[in-house]
Design a protein around this motif. Structure first.
Motif, PDB file in Angstrom:
ATOM      1  N   LEU A  98      70.694  68.538  57.624  1.00  0.00           N
ATOM      2  CA  LEU A  98      71.510  67.400  58.041  1.00  0.00           C
ATOM      3  C   LEU A  98      71.505  67.242  59.560  1.00  0.00           C
ATOM      4  CD1 LEU A  98      74.564  67.579  55.611  1.00  0.00           C
ATOM      5  CD2 LEU A  98      72.586  66.042  55.529  1.00  0.00           C
ATOM      6  N   ARG A  99      71.449  68.343  60.272  1.00  0.00           N
ATOM      7  CA  ARG A  99      71.367  68.247  61.733  1.00  0.00           C
ATOM      8  C   ARG A  99      70.070  67.547  62.147  1.00  0.00           C
ATOM      9  NH1 ARG A  99      70.258  71.711  66.432  1.00  0.00           N
ATOM     10  NH2 ARG A  99      71.782  71.211  68.054  1.00  0.00           N
ATOM     11  N   THR A 100      68.979  67.824  61.438  1.00  0.00           N
ATOM     12  CA  THR A 100      67.724  67.123  61.708  1.00  0.00           C
ATOM     13  C   THR A 100      67.867  65.627  61.408  1.00  0.00           C
ATOM     14  OG1 THR A 100      66.407  69.094  61.242  1.00  0.00           O
ATOM     15  CG2 THR A 100      65.285  66.980  61.091  1.00  0.00           C
ATOM     16  N   GLN A 101      68.543  65.303  60.308  1.00  0.00           N
ATOM     17  CA  GLN A 101      68.763  63.899  59.975  1.00  0.00           C
ATOM     18  C   GLN A 101      69.561  63.175  61.059  1.00  0.00           C
ATOM     19  OE1 GLN A 101      67.806  62.043  57.048  1.00  0.00           O
ATOM     20  NE2 GLN A 101      66.404  63.765  56.880  1.00  0.00           N
ATOM     21  N   SER A 102      70.448  63.908  61.738  1.00  0.00           N
ATOM     22  CA  SER A 102      71.287  63.280  62.761  1.00  0.00           C
ATOM     23  C   SER A 102      70.512  62.867  64.003  1.00  0.00           C
ATOM     24  CB  SER A 102      72.434  64.225  63.152  1.00  0.00           C
ATOM     25  OG  SER A 102      71.977  65.305  63.956  1.00  0.00           O
ATOM     26  N   ASP A 103      69.271  63.342  64.159  1.00  0.00           N
ATOM     27  CA  ASP A 103      68.468  62.974  65.327  1.00  0.00           C
ATOM     28  C   ASP A 103      68.292  61.470  65.440  1.00  0.00           C
ATOM     29  OD1 ASP A 103      68.132  65.585  66.118  1.00  0.00           O
ATOM     30  OD2 ASP A 103      66.147  65.818  65.211  1.00  0.00           O
ATOM     31  N   ASP A 104      68.056  60.813  64.309  1.00  0.00           N
ATOM     32  CA  ASP A 104      67.734  59.381  64.326  1.00  0.00           C
ATOM     33  C   ASP A 104      68.832  58.512  63.734  1.00  0.00           C
ATOM     34  OD1 ASP A 104      65.157  59.805  65.453  1.00  0.00           O
ATOM     35  OD2 ASP A 104      64.403  60.387  63.474  1.00  0.00           O
ATOM     36  N   ALA A 105      69.983  59.106  63.424  1.00  0.00           N
ATOM     37  CA  ALA A 105      71.076  58.350  62.800  1.00  0.00           C
ATOM     38  C   ALA A 105      72.041  57.830  63.855  1.00  0.00           C
ATOM     39  CB  ALA A 105      71.812  59.233  61.807  1.00  0.00           C
ATOM     40  N   GLN A 106      72.750  56.764  63.529  1.00  0.00           N
ATOM     41  CA  GLN A 106      73.857  56.330  64.379  1.00  0.00           C
ATOM     42  C   GLN A 106      75.173  56.921  63.908  1.00  0.00           C
ATOM     43  OE1 GLN A 106      75.670  52.243  63.751  1.00  0.00           O
ATOM     44  NE2 GLN A 106      73.569  51.788  63.117  1.00  0.00           N
ATOM     45  N   LEU A 107      75.202  57.433  62.674  1.00  0.00           N
ATOM     46  CA  LEU A 107      76.396  58.080  62.131  1.00  0.00           C
ATOM     47  C   LEU A 107      75.983  58.978  60.973  1.00  0.00           C
ATOM     48  CD1 LEU A 107      79.545  58.270  62.058  1.00  0.00           C
ATOM     49  CD2 LEU A 107      79.491  56.418  60.378  1.00  0.00           C
ATOM     50  N   LEU A 108      76.569  60.162  60.940  1.00  0.00           N
ATOM     51  CA  LEU A 108      76.402  61.079  59.810  1.00  0.00           C
ATOM     52  C   LEU A 108      77.739  61.180  59.090  1.00  0.00           C
ATOM     53  CD1 LEU A 108      74.850  63.246  58.181  1.00  0.00           C
ATOM     54  CD2 LEU A 108      75.542  64.908  59.925  1.00  0.00           C
ATOM     55  N   VAL A 109      77.749  60.915  57.792  1.00  0.00           N
ATOM     56  CA  VAL A 109      78.970  60.918  56.992  1.00  0.00           C
ATOM     57  C   VAL A 109      78.922  62.097  56.035  1.00  0.00           C
ATOM     58  CG1 VAL A 109      80.415  59.602  55.389  1.00  0.00           C
ATOM     59  CG2 VAL A 109      79.083  58.399  57.134  1.00  0.00           C
ATOM     60  N   VAL A 110      79.929  62.966  56.112  1.00  0.00           N
ATOM     61  CA  VAL A 110      79.984  64.138  55.252  1.00  0.00           C
ATOM     62  C   VAL A 110      81.353  64.221  54.591  1.00  0.00           C
ATOM     63  CG1 VAL A 110      78.328  65.397  56.676  1.00  0.00           C
ATOM     64  CG2 VAL A 110      80.771  65.679  57.096  1.00  0.00           C
ATOM     65  N   GLY A 111      81.408  64.906  53.455  1.00  0.00           N
ATOM     66  CA  GLY A 111      82.682  65.175  52.795  1.00  0.00           C
ATOM     67  C   GLY A 111      83.276  66.469  53.308  1.00  0.00           C
ATOM     68  N   PRO A 112      84.483  66.778  52.882  1.00  0.00           N
ATOM     69  CA  PRO A 112      85.124  67.993  53.369  1.00  0.00           C
ATOM     70  C   PRO A 112      84.526  69.271  52.802  1.00  0.00           C
ATOM     71  CG  PRO A 112      86.497  66.934  51.723  1.00  0.00           C
ATOM     72  CD  PRO A 112      85.361  65.990  51.999  1.00  0.00           C
ATOM     73  N   GLY A 113      83.848  69.172  51.657  1.00  0.00           N
ATOM     74  CA  GLY A 113      83.319  70.372  51.014  1.00  0.00           C
ATOM     75  C   GLY A 113      83.982  70.587  49.675  1.00  0.00           C
ATOM     76  N   PRO A 114      83.915  71.800  49.134  1.00  0.00           N
ATOM     77  CA  PRO A 114      84.459  72.069  47.799  1.00  0.00           C
ATOM     78  C   PRO A 114      85.961  71.817  47.693  1.00  0.00           C
ATOM     79  CG  PRO A 114      83.024  73.857  48.506  1.00  0.00           C
ATOM     80  CD  PRO A 114      83.240  72.978  49.701  1.00  0.00           C
ATOM     81  N   SER A 115      86.689  71.985  48.780  1.00  0.00           N
ATOM     82  CA  SER A 115      88.128  71.731  48.763  1.00  0.00           C
ATOM     83  C   SER A 115      88.412  70.510  49.616  1.00  0.00           C
ATOM     84  CB  SER A 115      88.910  72.934  49.304  1.00  0.00           C
ATOM     85  OG  SER A 115      88.650  73.105  50.679  1.00  0.00           O
ATOM     86  N   ARG A 116      89.676  70.123  49.689  1.00  0.00           N
ATOM     87  CA  ARG A 116      90.034  68.940  50.457  1.00  0.00           C
ATOM     88  C   ARG A 116      90.178  69.242  51.948  1.00  0.00           C
ATOM     89  NH1 ARG A 116      91.224  64.977  46.806  1.00  0.00           N
ATOM     90  NH2 ARG A 116      91.540  65.711  44.692  1.00  0.00           N
ATOM     91  N   ARG A 117      90.069  70.498  52.313  1.00  0.00           N
ATOM     92  CA  ARG A 117      90.089  70.879  53.725  1.00  0.00           C
ATOM     93  C   ARG A 117      88.661  71.164  54.150  1.00  0.00           C
ATOM     94  NH1 ARG A 117      94.298  75.274  56.327  1.00  0.00           N
ATOM     95  NH2 ARG A 117      94.210  74.456  58.455  1.00  0.00           N
ATOM     96  N   PRO A 118      88.223  70.650  55.312  1.00  0.00           N
ATOM     97  CA  PRO A 118      86.820  70.809  55.688  1.00  0.00           C
ATOM     98  C   PRO A 118      86.371  72.261  55.697  1.00  0.00           C
ATOM     99  CG  PRO A 118      87.896  69.240  57.131  1.00  0.00           C
ATOM    100  CD  PRO A 118      88.970  69.846  56.283  1.00  0.00           C
ATOM    101  N   GLY A 119      85.227  72.481  55.104  1.00  0.00           N
ATOM    102  CA  GLY A 119      84.668  73.814  55.068  1.00  0.00           C
ATOM    103  C   GLY A 119      83.677  74.036  56.192  1.00  0.00           C
ATOM    104  N   HIS A 120      82.889  75.085  56.034  1.00  0.00           N
ATOM    105  CA  HIS A 120      81.964  75.501  57.072  1.00  0.00           C
ATOM    106  C   HIS A 120      80.949  74.412  57.404  1.00  0.00           C
ATOM    107  CE1 HIS A 120      79.043  77.912  59.257  1.00  0.00           C
ATOM    108  NE2 HIS A 120      78.128  77.540  58.395  1.00  0.00           N
ATOM    109  N   VAL A 121      80.405  73.755  56.389  1.00  0.00           N
ATOM    110  CA  VAL A 121      79.364  72.756  56.625  1.00  0.00           C
ATOM    111  C   VAL A 121      79.907  71.607  57.462  1.00  0.00           C
ATOM    112  CG1 VAL A 121      77.900  71.030  55.517  1.00  0.00           C
ATOM    113  CG2 VAL A 121      78.018  73.339  54.582  1.00  0.00           C
ATOM    114  N   ALA A 122      81.039  71.032  57.055  1.00  0.00           N
ATOM    115  CA  ALA A 122      81.617  69.905  57.788  1.00  0.00           C
ATOM    116  C   ALA A 122      81.988  70.294  59.216  1.00  0.00           C
ATOM    117  CB  ALA A 122      82.845  69.369  57.043  1.00  0.00           C
ATOM    118  N   MET A 123      82.601  71.463  59.385  1.00  0.00           N
ATOM    119  CA  MET A 123      83.020  71.875  60.721  1.00  0.00           C
ATOM    120  C   MET A 123      81.814  72.149  61.612  1.00  0.00           C
ATOM    121  SD  MET A 123      86.251  71.571  60.559  1.00  0.00           S
ATOM    122  CE  MET A 123      86.619  72.199  62.198  1.00  0.00           C
TER     123      MET A 123
END
Length: 293
Positions: A98-123
């Motif tokens: 996803l970090r590679t995808q962000s090179d050419d994006a104007q916005l990266l949209v992610v969910g919080p992860g398995p729970s409703r509080r952001p996990g490692h990936v989102a943070m």
């Protein structure tokens, strides 16, 4: 950071992923941008070797992940014929992909992860992506104001740093696009920073002479010069900045933060205030990444 790239929406096939998808597609429509739906799939042996990052998709044959993306793409293309939507199945571990995808994006949209509080990936992506990142919560954009018929506000914290002023401009555009009030929050810590002044005088009731009032007013006037139809509220408090922003964001639909501001530790990719807001806000948080140096 590109302003003409697509909105990249990271999906994992969960129920929470549906909310991420809906938010991301609406945002792409507002921006007049293409949307790219992505899902990561990792080879089982690569996963078993103990990589640093978890996978976004399932291990095993990638056919299920591809079928999921194809089905979502077909459904959403039919629902939104005026929006150009494509999909991409990523092979690798989720954060680097996803970090590679962000090179050419104007916005990266992610969910919080398995729970409703952001996990490692989102943070991790909120700190390290090369474009702005939206961490989507499960709340609908108009749900907070459903009882009153008003949409929730767009909230932004400003401290005078270039990062926060860039975030304020992003928040103003977001509020305009949503027909929402822009709420500017300027909070001063009640305890001194470790390498800052020993004493910070309290806010004065005299808005004409207090420098904090003048600074907030200057930011509001600058935004109104570019967005004359915008309704702006200012919140000035002697309070921990993260707590002040979170309090102002109750009932809001979106919070915008700069990746880092005027805190004591300038080397942090995601400042402590932004980190706490991303972690604890009840609504979607947009982390603005700009060339701050």
């Amino acid at each position: 950071m590109r302003t003409d790239g697509p909105v990249v929406i990271a999906l994992d096939g969960s129920l929470l992923s549906d909310r991420t998808l809906e938010w991301g597609l609406r945002e792409a429509e507002r921006r007049g941008a293409d949307a790219v739906l992505v899902r990561a799939w990792t080879e089982p042996d690569e996963y078993a070797l103990g990589g640093w990052f978890p996978t976004l998709g399932d291990t095993g044959d990638d056919g299920e992940a591809k079928d999921y993306l194809d089905a979502v793409l077909a459904r959403e293309t039919a629902r939104r014929p005026d929006l150009r939507i494509t999909s991409a199945l990523l092979h690798g571990q989720v954060v680097p992909e996803l970090r590679t995808q962000s090179d050419d994006a104007q916005l990266l949209v992610v969910g919080p992860g398995p729970s409703r509080r952001p996990g490692h990936v989102a943070m991790h992506l909120a700190a390290h992506a090369r474009c702005p990142v939206a961490v989507v919560r499960d709340h609908g954009e108009s749900a907070p104001g459903a009882a009153t018929g008003k949409v929730g506000a767009v909230v932004v914290g400003v401290d005078g740093s270039r990062a926060s002023l860039g975030a304020a401009e992003t928040a103003a555009r977001a509020a305009n696009a949503r027909g929402a009030v822009l709420r500017l929050v300027h909070a001063r810590p009640t305890s001194p920073a470790p390498f800052g002044p020993d004493y910070v005088p309290p806010l004065s009731d005299n808005a004409a002479t207090d420098p904090a009032h003048r600074s907030a007013r200057a930011v509001a006037e600058s935004l109104l010069a570019h967005h004359p139809d915008l309704e702006v509220e200012t919140v000035l408090v002697d309070e921990d900045p993260a707590r002040a922003i979170l309090a102002a964001a109750r009932g809001a639909q979106l919070v915008v933060v700069g990746s880092r501001g005027l805190g004591a530790f300038r080397g942090m990719l995601l400042g402590s205030v932004s980190h706490e807001v991303v972690r604890d806000a009840a609504c979607t948080v947009l982390v603005e990444h700009r060339d701050e140096d």
